[in-house]
Design an enzyme around this catalytic site. Structure first.
Site, mmCIF file in Angstrom:
data_model
loop_
_atom_site.group_PDB
_atom_site.id
_atom_site.type_symbol
_atom_site.label_atom_id
_atom_site.label_comp_id
_atom_site.label_asym_id
_atom_site.label_seq_id
_atom_site.Cartn_x
_atom_site.Cartn_y
_atom_site.Cartn_z
ATOM 1 N N ASP A 78 0.644 -1.259 0.034
ATOM 2 C CA ASP A 78 0.310 0.422 0.032
ATOM 3 C C ASP A 78 0.818 0.884 -0.051
ATOM 4 O O ASP A 78 2.130 1.335 0.043
ATOM 5 C CB ASP A 78 -0.826 0.007 1.249
ATOM 6 C CG ASP A 78 -1.956 -0.980 1.486
ATOM 7 O OD1 ASP A 78 -2.153 -1.652 0.475
ATOM 8 O OD2 ASP A 78 -2.280 -1.086 2.461
ATOM 9 N N HIS A 111 3.845 -1.982 2.365
ATOM 10 C CA HIS A 111 3.832 -1.198 2.109
ATOM 11 C C HIS A 111 4.996 -0.861 1.185
ATOM 12 O O HIS A 111 7.105 -0.676 1.813
ATOM 13 C CB HIS A 111 4.401 0.136 3.577
ATOM 14 C CG HIS A 111 2.136 0.135 3.761
ATOM 15 N ND1 HIS A 111 2.419 -0.965 5.251
ATOM 16 C CD2 HIS A 111 1.846 0.341 3.924
ATOM 17 C CE1 HIS A 111 1.143 -0.857 5.661
ATOM 18 N NE2 HIS A 111 0.560 0.253 4.719
HETATM 19 ZN ZN LIG Z 1 -2.281 2.563 3.315
#
Ligand SMILES: [Zn+2]
Length: 244
Positions: free
Chosen positions: A41, A186
């Site tokens: 993400d 991430h």
């Molecule tokens: Zn996020």
């Protein structure tokens, strides 16, 4: 929240839980293949996404990248690299603001326009959405579903947004990972340009973390796959996931 709404919530919650396959978000994949779904993400981000792409190529793994439009607009070259390396692109949001602060109509409008813009940028259809922070209400879930996107959450995480050691992150990712788990990681860190202030950027060598986590999975006999790749031989596991 009003007393009436709270009372309604108390009545609805057990009903929602019982029918989670109808009001569910994707939380895992039921599969007989040795897959772990890798998700990243908050990118694309130079210095993060490119390092992860190199690590995934080294370990012959694919992943799903939940991108922010604030980032995708700024780094179209990196977005193209994600696709040309055989990975999947999905929507994280127009920016990183939490959906639960918006009206349902605003969630629907923001998500629809984010989906359209991402499809224009990638030239591909987009099927998945991960709400920022994994926060959604029944109303925001319904607004996202109305755009044709399916919310996707996760099981294990790398804790790569925290200020901890790399060894702890690897351990955290391996803990609780089983066949069909969806791992949260991430490739960037959202900040003021994405509409939020989540404090100082943690120091993470994201390429090294990806390699070490994938090596750990490999010892367990598991391979990293994007969500759509894993669903070619598996089926989505859905659960009610509501968190303000
Ligand atoms: Zn996020």
């Amino acid at each position: 929240m009003s007393v009436a709404r709270r009372a309604l919530g108390r009545v609805l919650k057990p009903v929602i839980r019982r029918h989670s396959s109808f009001v569910g978000s994707v939380v895992a994949v039921k599969t007989s293949e040795p897959h772990v779904v890798l998700t990243y993400d908050d990118g694309p981000e130079p210095g993060g996404t490119d390092q992860i792409l190199a690590a995934l190529a080294d370990r012959r793994a694919t992943a799903t990248f939940f991108v922010l439009l604030t980032r995708a607009r700024a780094h179209p070259g990196l977005l193209n690299e994600v696709m040309s390396e055989g990975h999947e692109v999905a929507l994280h949001g127009q920016d990183h603001r939490c959906l639960t602060q918006f009206s349902s109509e605003e969630v629907r409008r923001r998500t629809q326009s984010g989906k359209n813009e991402l499809e224009d940028l990638t030239g591909r259809s987009v099927g998945w959405m991960r709400p920022p922070y994994g926060r959604q209400t029944f109303a925001s879930w319904r607004a996202v579903m109305a755009t044709g996107l399916h919310p996707v959450m996760w099981g294990p995480t790398t804790w790569d947004s925290r200020h901890i050691s790399q060894a702890e992150r690897v351990q955290k990712a391996l803990d609780g990972t089983v066949r069909g788990s969806i791992l949260l990681a991430h490739d960037g860190y959202a900040g003021p340009a994405d509409g939020v202030d989540d404090g100082p950027v943690p120091k993470v060598d994201r390429g090294d973390l990806t390699r070490r986590v994938l090596d750990g999975f490999s010892e367990l006999g598991l391979q990293g796959q994007s969500l759509s790749a894993s669903l070619r031989s598996g089926t989505p596991v859905r659960a009610a996931w509501f968190k303000r």
